[in-house]
Motif scaffolding. Structure first.
Motif, short mmCIF file in Angstrom:
data_model
loop_
_atom_site.label_atom_id
_atom_site.label_comp_id
_atom_site.label_asym_id
_atom_site.label_seq_id
_atom_site.Cartn_x
_atom_site.Cartn_y
_atom_site.Cartn_z
N VAL A 1 0.86 -1.17 0.00
CA VAL A 1 0.00 0.00 0.00
C VAL A 1 0.90 1.23 0.00
N ALA A 2 0.54 2.24 -0.75
CA ALA A 2 1.34 3.46 -0.77
C ALA A 2 1.28 4.14 0.58
N GLU A 3 2.45 4.45 1.13
CA GLU A 3 2.51 5.18 2.39
C GLU A 3 3.77 6.03 2.41
N LEU A 4 3.73 7.09 3.17
CA LEU A 4 4.84 8.00 3.29
C LEU A 4 5.89 7.41 4.23
N LEU A 5 7.12 7.31 3.78
CA LEU A 5 8.21 6.77 4.58
C LEU A 5 9.01 7.94 5.13
N LEU A 6 8.94 8.14 6.42
CA LEU A 6 9.66 9.24 7.07
C LEU A 6 10.73 8.68 7.98
N GLU A 7 11.93 8.54 7.45
CA GLU A 7 13.06 8.09 8.24
C GLU A 7 14.33 8.65 7.62
N PRO A 8 15.40 8.65 8.40
CA PRO A 8 16.63 9.27 7.89
C PRO A 8 17.33 8.40 6.87
N SER A 9 18.27 9.02 6.19
CA SER A 9 19.16 8.27 5.33
C SER A 9 19.93 7.29 6.21
N SER A 10 20.21 6.11 5.70
CA SER A 10 20.97 5.13 6.46
C SER A 10 21.66 4.19 5.50
N THR A 11 22.61 3.43 6.01
CA THR A 11 23.38 2.49 5.22
C THR A 11 23.33 1.11 5.86
N ASN A 12 23.08 0.09 5.05
CA ASN A 12 23.18 -1.28 5.53
C ASN A 12 24.58 -1.77 5.20
N ASN A 13 25.38 -2.01 6.24
CA ASN A 13 26.78 -2.43 6.07
C ASN A 13 26.95 -3.92 5.86
N ILE A 14 25.86 -4.67 5.82
CA ILE A 14 25.94 -6.10 5.52
C ILE A 14 25.72 -6.28 4.03
N LYS A 15 26.64 -6.96 3.36
CA LYS A 15 26.58 -7.07 1.90
C LYS A 15 25.47 -7.98 1.40
N TYR A 16 25.07 -8.94 2.20
CA TYR A 16 23.99 -9.86 1.80
C TYR A 16 22.94 -9.88 2.90
N SER A 17 21.93 -9.04 2.78
CA SER A 17 20.92 -8.90 3.83
C SER A 17 19.96 -10.08 3.88
N GLU A 18 19.77 -10.76 2.76
CA GLU A 18 18.81 -11.86 2.71
C GLU A 18 19.40 -13.17 2.20
N ASP A 19 20.52 -13.11 1.53
CA ASP A 19 21.13 -14.31 0.97
C ASP A 19 22.15 -14.86 1.97
N PHE A 20 21.66 -15.67 2.90
CA PHE A 20 22.52 -16.20 3.95
C PHE A 20 23.46 -17.28 3.44
N SER A 21 23.30 -17.71 2.19
CA SER A 21 24.26 -18.66 1.63
C SER A 21 25.62 -17.99 1.45
N GLN A 22 25.65 -16.66 1.46
CA GLN A 22 26.90 -15.91 1.33
C GLN A 22 27.59 -15.67 2.67
N TRP A 23 26.93 -16.02 3.76
CA TRP A 23 27.51 -15.88 5.09
C TRP A 23 28.34 -17.13 5.40
N ALA A 24 29.21 -17.05 6.38
CA ALA A 24 30.03 -18.19 6.79
C ALA A 24 29.23 -19.08 7.74
N LEU A 25 29.32 -20.38 7.55
CA LEU A 25 28.62 -21.33 8.41
C LEU A 25 29.61 -22.03 9.33
N GLY A 26 29.14 -22.32 10.52
CA GLY A 26 29.93 -23.10 11.46
C GLY A 26 29.07 -24.20 12.03
N ASP A 27 29.29 -25.43 11.61
CA ASP A 27 28.59 -26.60 12.14
C ASP A 27 27.07 -26.43 12.09
N SER A 28 26.58 -25.93 10.96
CA SER A 28 25.15 -25.68 10.76
C SER A 28 24.77 -26.02 9.32
#
Length: 186
Positions: A6-33
């Motif tokens: 639904v269209a809505e006004l987004l009022l929040e500051p500029s920001s940066t996500n410093n994680i390169k893969y926010s949803e693709d966890f196959s790109q993260w390192a695994l340890g015994d998982s």
């Protein structure tokens, strides 16, 4: 913004996500998982990832430590849904210190959160047993790594993850999706 369809006004500051893969966890390192994909995410798509530990040391990690600013306040947040874990441990490691917080589960509900001294944590309940957890801390060095453990009681437990974000603010903002590079919302 059309995040909820639904269209809505987004009022929040500029920001940066410093994680390169926010949803693709196959790109993260695994340890015994193990990871399994195509789980239902909070937006109704099938982009979430199930993390199942195989031992008490099972984890998923951002792997490559990325640059940060010493003494800056940052927020690490992600969306999580419990499958059968009793506790999720979030650890932020730098080359100087380690900070952690714990999410304690009562089936599909968060029963409590606890953090190290000088830090704060919060969670927001969403639809379909999803939560967004946020961990606010002060950087101790110029590099960091995030780790997510599920259930320190021997392995075999699972949580479902989606939408990880580290941003240079004292609170979490709406997810800035990334797929291979750090991204900034103007």
């Amino acid at each position: 913004d059309y995040t909820n369809g639904v269209a809505e006004l987004l009022l929040e500051p500029s920001s940066t996500n410093n994680i390169k893969y926010s949803e693709d966890f196959s790109q993260w390192a695994l340890g015994d998982s193990n990871l399994s994909y195509n789980e239902l995410d909070p937006k109704g798509g099938y982009n979430a990832t199930r993390l199942t530990t195989q031992s008490t040391n099972g984890l998923i990690s951002t792997g490559g430590i990325f640059s940060s600013t010493p003494n800056a306040v940052v927020t690490f947040s992600f969306f999580v849904k419990n499958v059968d874990s009793t506790q999720t441990k979030i650890l932020v490691r730098t080359n100087i210190t380690t900070a952690q917080f714990f999410v304690n589960w009562n089936d599909s509900e968060i029963s409590s959160v606890s953090v190290d001294v000088g830090m704060s944590a919060s969670f927001e309940k969403l639809n379909n047993d999803w939560f967004r957890v946020s961990f606010v801390y002060t950087e101790a060095s110029t590099s960091q790594e995030q780790r997510i453990y599920t259930n320190n009681n021997g392995g075999g437990s699972s949580i479902i993850l989606w939408g990880a974000q580290v941003e240079p603010l004292e609170y979490s903002t709406s997810l800035i999706e990334t797929n291979g590079a750090i991204a900034t919302r103007p």
